[in-house]
Design a protein around this motif. Sequence first.
Motif, PDB file in Angstrom:
ATOM      1  N   ARG A 180    -109.656  35.964   9.732  1.00  0.00           N
ATOM      2  CA  ARG A 180    -109.315  37.007  10.706  1.00  0.00           C
ATOM      3  C   ARG A 180    -107.822  36.932  10.946  1.00  0.00           C
ATOM      4  O   ARG A 180    -107.302  35.889  11.355  1.00  0.00           O
ATOM      5  CB  ARG A 180    -110.079  36.801  12.013  1.00  0.00           C
ATOM      6  N   LEU A 181    -107.116  38.052  10.727  1.00  0.00           N
ATOM      7  CA  LEU A 181    -105.659  38.075  10.850  1.00  0.00           C
ATOM      8  C   LEU A 181    -105.226  39.136  11.850  1.00  0.00           C
ATOM      9  O   LEU A 181    -105.813  40.236  11.908  1.00  0.00           O
ATOM     10  CB  LEU A 181    -105.003  38.371   9.502  1.00  0.00           C
ATOM     11  N   ASP A 182    -104.188  38.831  12.593  1.00  0.00           N
ATOM     12  CA  ASP A 182    -103.558  39.819  13.468  1.00  0.00           C
ATOM     13  C   ASP A 182    -102.754  40.805  12.621  1.00  0.00           C
ATOM     14  O   ASP A 182    -102.411  40.518  11.462  1.00  0.00           O
ATOM     15  CB  ASP A 182    -102.635  39.112  14.460  1.00  0.00           C
ATOM     16  N   PRO A 183    -102.436  41.972  13.188  1.00  0.00           N
ATOM     17  CA  PRO A 183    -101.672  42.972  12.425  1.00  0.00           C
ATOM     18  C   PRO A 183    -100.407  42.385  11.809  1.00  0.00           C
ATOM     19  O   PRO A 183     -99.628  41.689  12.470  1.00  0.00           O
ATOM     20  CB  PRO A 183    -101.345  44.030  13.475  1.00  0.00           C
ATOM     21  N   GLY A 184    -100.215  42.645  10.530  1.00  0.00           N
ATOM     22  CA  GLY A 184     -99.011  42.231   9.827  1.00  0.00           C
ATOM     23  C   GLY A 184     -98.978  40.789   9.383  1.00  0.00           C
ATOM     24  O   GLY A 184     -98.039  40.373   8.689  1.00  0.00           O
ATOM     25  N   ALA A 185     -99.988  39.985   9.747  1.00  0.00           N
ATOM     26  CA  ALA A 185     -99.971  38.562   9.397  1.00  0.00           C
ATOM     27  C   ALA A 185    -100.254  38.379   7.904  1.00  0.00           C
ATOM     28  O   ALA A 185    -101.028  39.121   7.312  1.00  0.00           O
ATOM     29  CB  ALA A 185    -101.004  37.805  10.216  1.00  0.00           C
ATOM     30  N   PRO A 186     -99.621  37.372   7.293  1.00  0.00           N
ATOM     31  CA  PRO A 186     -99.853  37.111   5.869  1.00  0.00           C
ATOM     32  C   PRO A 186    -101.045  36.177   5.670  1.00  0.00           C
ATOM     33  O   PRO A 186    -101.458  35.463   6.579  1.00  0.00           O
ATOM     34  CB  PRO A 186     -98.564  36.425   5.434  1.00  0.00           C
TER      35      PRO A 186
END
Length: 251
Positions: A180-186
């Motif tokens: 699960r990634l936040d917006p823009g996270a790589p």
Amino acid sequence: MPLTASAEAARVNRRRGSAADGVCFWHTLYLGTTRYNMAPGTPDPAPDALFPMAFLVEQDPGTTASAHYHQQDQFQLVVRGHASLGLHDVRPVTVHFTGAHTAYGPIRASQDEGVWYFTLRNGFDPGARFMTMPENRVALRAVPGRSHRESVAGPLQAASAPGETLLGPDPDGMTAWRYRLDPGAPISGPDPADGGGQYWVITKGSLTRQGETLPPLSCAFVFPNDAPFQAGAGPSGLEVIAMQFPRRTTH
């Protein structure tokens, strides 16, 4: 080099199909080929070749796919609707792995909405071999060294951590993860050399990679000799399931 398949591009491949046991469904090819879209007379790829096959099945409400097996290792990912799969209740998101020549099922789709699931393989399979047919039971018993191998994770609760292991890791590399990634996270994935190839399926948000944006229900296949999968989360974040096959053996 990884292969990618956008849900939007794959939609043109959506076809009505029916199995040998009479179950009807919609079939959408993402990667590779299947018996539902092969031209007559086309030879099958070698069963021990690395050959990604990915398609989405929309099984009709109230139908039951009989217990069966395949000649290849397989992941299934339930992404919509609900069903019972053998003794398991499966809903979004459920990850199901079966080894080659492992009988599983039946898959009983719910009466109200049916069930949608990705079928993901790293080798060509000519189709289900139903246990209702005596010749298939005889053939299964004759497979040397076979063993029953099945793993299930889910239905998954809302993700509370940026990464978690869902299945495995097994000694031969079979593993499944959720990110699960936040917006823009790589994101940088696990080393694919540890297994027999990886599928990445987007369940929420979007994934960006090399100028391409993949929406939900898109997928990518990473070959064992590729570098670890590199991508980023889109503007609304990303939830993605990564599934790694066991290292290749000859079935």
